[in-house]
Design a protein around this motif. Structure first.
Motif, PDB file in Angstrom:
ATOM      1  N   ALA A  65       0.844  -1.011   0.027  1.00 32.77           N
ATOM      2  CA  ALA A  65      -0.002  -0.153   0.036  1.00 32.77           C
ATOM      3  C   ALA A  65       0.878   1.254  -0.133  1.00 32.77           C
ATOM      4  O   ALA A  65       0.411   2.404  -0.306  1.00 32.77           O
ATOM      5  N   GLY A  66       2.316   1.014   0.247  1.00 33.23           N
ATOM      6  CA  GLY A  66       3.131   2.129   0.490  1.00 33.23           C
ATOM      7  C   GLY A  66       3.055   2.923   1.762  1.00 33.23           C
ATOM      8  O   GLY A  66       2.604   2.607   2.611  1.00 33.23           O
ATOM      9  N   PRO A  67       3.773   3.974   1.805  1.00 32.27           N
ATOM     10  CA  PRO A  67       3.970   4.577   3.144  1.00 32.27           C
ATOM     11  C   PRO A  67       2.722   5.311   3.745  1.00 32.27           C
ATOM     12  O   PRO A  67       1.822   5.817   3.016  1.00 32.27           O
ATOM     13  N   ALA A  68       2.610   4.793   5.079  1.00 29.94           N
ATOM     14  CA  ALA A  68       1.414   5.286   5.647  1.00 29.94           C
ATOM     15  C   ALA A  68       1.536   6.913   6.214  1.00 29.94           C
ATOM     16  O   ALA A  68       2.655   7.090   6.501  1.00 29.94           O
ATOM     17  N   GLU A  69       0.366   7.418   6.278  1.00 36.87           N
ATOM     18  CA  GLU A  69       0.655   8.628   6.888  1.00 36.87           C
ATOM     19  C   GLU A  69       0.720   8.609   8.418  1.00 36.87           C
ATOM     20  O   GLU A  69       0.378   7.399   8.713  1.00 36.87           O
ATOM     21  N   ARG A  70       0.954   9.643   8.938  1.00 34.90           N
ATOM     22  CA  ARG A  70       1.395   9.522  10.346  1.00 34.90           C
ATOM     23  C   ARG A  70       0.121   9.500  11.220  1.00 34.90           C
ATOM     24  O   ARG A  70       0.125   8.697  12.302  1.00 34.90           O
ATOM     25  N   ASP A  71      -0.829  10.137  11.067  1.00 32.88           N
ATOM     26  CA  ASP A  71      -2.237   9.985  11.564  1.00 32.88           C
ATOM     27  C   ASP A  71      -2.846   8.969  10.915  1.00 32.88           C
ATOM     28  O   ASP A  71      -3.981   9.020  10.360  1.00 32.88           O
ATOM     29  N   SER A  72      -2.447   7.787  11.277  1.00 34.38           N
ATOM     30  CA  SER A  72      -2.907   6.362  10.711  1.00 34.38           C
ATOM     31  C   SER A  72      -2.965   5.208  11.681  1.00 34.38           C
ATOM     32  O   SER A  72      -2.048   5.499  12.799  1.00 34.38           O
ATOM     33  N   ALA A  73      -3.775   4.241  11.589  1.00 36.84           N
ATOM     34  CA  ALA A  73      -3.713   3.091  12.522  1.00 36.84           C
ATOM     35  C   ALA A  73      -4.171   1.938  11.805  1.00 36.84           C
ATOM     36  O   ALA A  73      -4.696   1.750  11.002  1.00 36.84           O
ATOM     37  N   CYS A  74      -3.592   0.642  12.208  1.00 33.49           N
ATOM     38  CA  CYS A  74      -4.019  -0.508  12.117  1.00 33.49           C
ATOM     39  C   CYS A  74      -4.729  -1.152  13.286  1.00 33.49           C
ATOM     40  O   CYS A  74      -4.240  -0.812  14.489  1.00 33.49           O
ATOM     41  N   VAL A  75      -5.973  -1.589  13.059  1.00 32.83           N
ATOM     42  CA  VAL A  75      -6.826  -2.009  14.170  1.00 32.83           C
ATOM     43  C   VAL A  75      -7.319  -3.465  14.185  1.00 32.83           C
ATOM     44  O   VAL A  75      -7.799  -3.734  12.742  1.00 32.83           O
ATOM     45  N   LEU A  76      -7.588  -4.044  14.948  1.00 36.29           N
ATOM     46  CA  LEU A  76      -8.307  -5.460  15.045  1.00 36.29           C
ATOM     47  C   LEU A  76      -8.862  -5.683  16.417  1.00 36.29           C
ATOM     48  O   LEU A  76      -8.338  -5.410  17.431  1.00 36.29           O
ATOM     49  N   THR A  77      -9.966  -6.250  16.479  1.00 34.59           N
ATOM     50  CA  THR A  77     -10.809  -6.402  17.640  1.00 34.59           C
ATOM     51  C   THR A  77     -10.921  -8.012  17.534  1.00 34.59           C
ATOM     52  O   THR A  77     -11.389  -8.491  16.859  1.00 34.59           O
TER      53      THR A  77
END
Length: 409
Positions: free
Chosen positions: A96-108
């Motif tokens: 997906a390429g470089p992530a923005e600083r204001d980003s997150a990976c989330v899993l419940t």
């Protein structure tokens, strides 16, 4: 998704063994499918969804702006399946390429599935929020009172637990609208349940300015009635509950907007230091807008006053879990009370005000026909993590998160 049906059935069976309160596993949402092979030739899968919150979305108060949320389908694979799927997720994020600083990976994931914990930690995910539940217990008349008598301001609440809350919060956190869980600052990642400005992917934990902590969903089907205000020199009306220590608890009304806003912002500022909440420049106006809507709709919210001065807030909502809606993926079927935000002023903490306020809120929510209540709280919050278990809440789901998204290992 051809592999999903068998995985869904096997995962439902496993979840029922892990925690009997978990609902049956639903069919996966739409999104990008990720799969991974295990050494024995079996496969696990997951569905990845990306959501970018608009600047005007209240969800950004408990969530990163850009959220990548994964819904795992591990079947009965356990820790090995989780590790393989997270490795595949990491490769997908690289593409997906470089992530923005204001980003997150989330899993419940179910809180009681300890087997998966090490894999989640190994990949850099942190348990920032939990969805905690408190099923109702049968009301017990106080000593010396008949079952038809008026219930005093004591409490039928079991001891145990700390949580966040935000009233318009869904049970999930990548929700576009929202004022997330109390003390509950809702975690990032997911569709919000009915009645809620919840965080994404994870419902905001009720956290924070609570005596010992908390935050929750939306309000709308709450009746617009309320206990009458009783100030220090005002005669008490019959419907005004009085608690020990000259404390008066009453229903909040639209006229209380500024008071409710100040208490909610106090909680938000504290939660931003110890959880997933983000105190953004737009916070005041976003909170003012959502709280004004909830109060105008008659949402269940209560103020605790001492000598006519508001010292604590419990802002709640009514949410229905029924087959086919998002809430049913997190809660058993029924009508639930959502505790979105609980806030106690610093100078009033430690005196039992939070416990008295929640005892009243629990009785009122049960009177409105709920089967129990739920909220979000942040385990790193030193107040919420103690307070909510003492009020009878226990973790059902844990929202695992890593920020920025590129930090996923």
């Amino acid at each position: 998704m051809t592999v999903s049906r068998g995985l869904v059935e096997a995962q439902s069976t496993r979840f029922a063994c892990v925690d009997p309160l978990l609902p049956a596993v639903a069919a996966p949402p739409d999104g990008d499918v990720i799969t991974a092979a295990l050494p024995d030739g079996s496969r696990v899968a997951g569905v990845l969804q990306r959501q970018v919150h608009d600047r005007t979305s209240a969800a950004r108060l408990w969530s990163a702006t850009e959220v990548w949320e994964l819904t795992p389908l591990l079947g009965s694979a356990g820790a090995a399946g989780m590790d393989a799927l997270l490795r595949a997720w990491r490769r997908r994020m690289d593409r997906a390429g470089p992530a923005e600083r204001d980003s997150a990976c989330v899993l419940t994931w179910p809180s009681r599935d300890a087997e998966a914990t090490q894999a989640l930690l190994d990949h850099g995910l942190v348990p920032l929020s939990v969805i905690a539940v408190r099923p109702n217990t049968p009301a017990t008349p106080p000593a010396g009172r008949s079952s038809s008598g008026t219930t005093p301001s004591g409490s039928n609440t079991p001891t145990g637990r700390n949580t966040p809350t935000n009233a318009n919060t869904p049970l999930n956190r990548n929700t576009p609208s929202a004022d997330r869980p109390s003390g509950s600052n809702t975690p990032p990642g997911r569709n919000t349940p009915t009645g809620a400005d919840t965080p994404t992917g994870r419902n905001t934990p009720s956290n924070a300015n609570t005596p010992t902590g908390r935050n929750a969903p939306s309000s709308a089907d709450a009746p617009a009635g309320a206990n009458m205000l009783a100030g220090a020199n005002t005669p008490l009306r019959a419907n005004t509950p009085l608690v020990p220590g000259s404390l008066v608890i009453r229903r909040a009304t639209p006229a209380d907007l500024e008071t409710v806003l100040n208490l909610a912002l106090s909680e938000l500022r504290y939660s931003a230091m110890v959880g997933s909440t983000v105190n953004r420049p737009e916070a005041v106006e976003l909170k003012r807008r959502t709280l004004a809507e909830r109060l105008a709709a008659g949402g269940p919210a209560w103020l605790a006053e001492r000598d006519g001065i508001a010292v604590a807030l419990a802002e709640c909502a009514l949410v229905t879990s029924e087959p086919g809606n998002w809430t049913s993926t997190r809660l058993p079927v029924g009508r639930w009370g959502y505790v979105n935000c609980v806030s106690v002023l610093p100078g009033a903490r430690g005196s039992g005000i939070g416990q008295r306020l929640m005892a009243h809120a629990h009785r009122e929510l049960q009177r409105l026909g709920t089967v129990g209540s739920y909220l979000y709280y942040n385990p790193p919050n030193p107040l919420s993590s103690v307070f909510w278990p003492r009020q009878g809440y226990r973790p059902l789901w844990t929202v695992w998160e890593v920020r920025p998204a590129g930090a996923l290992r």
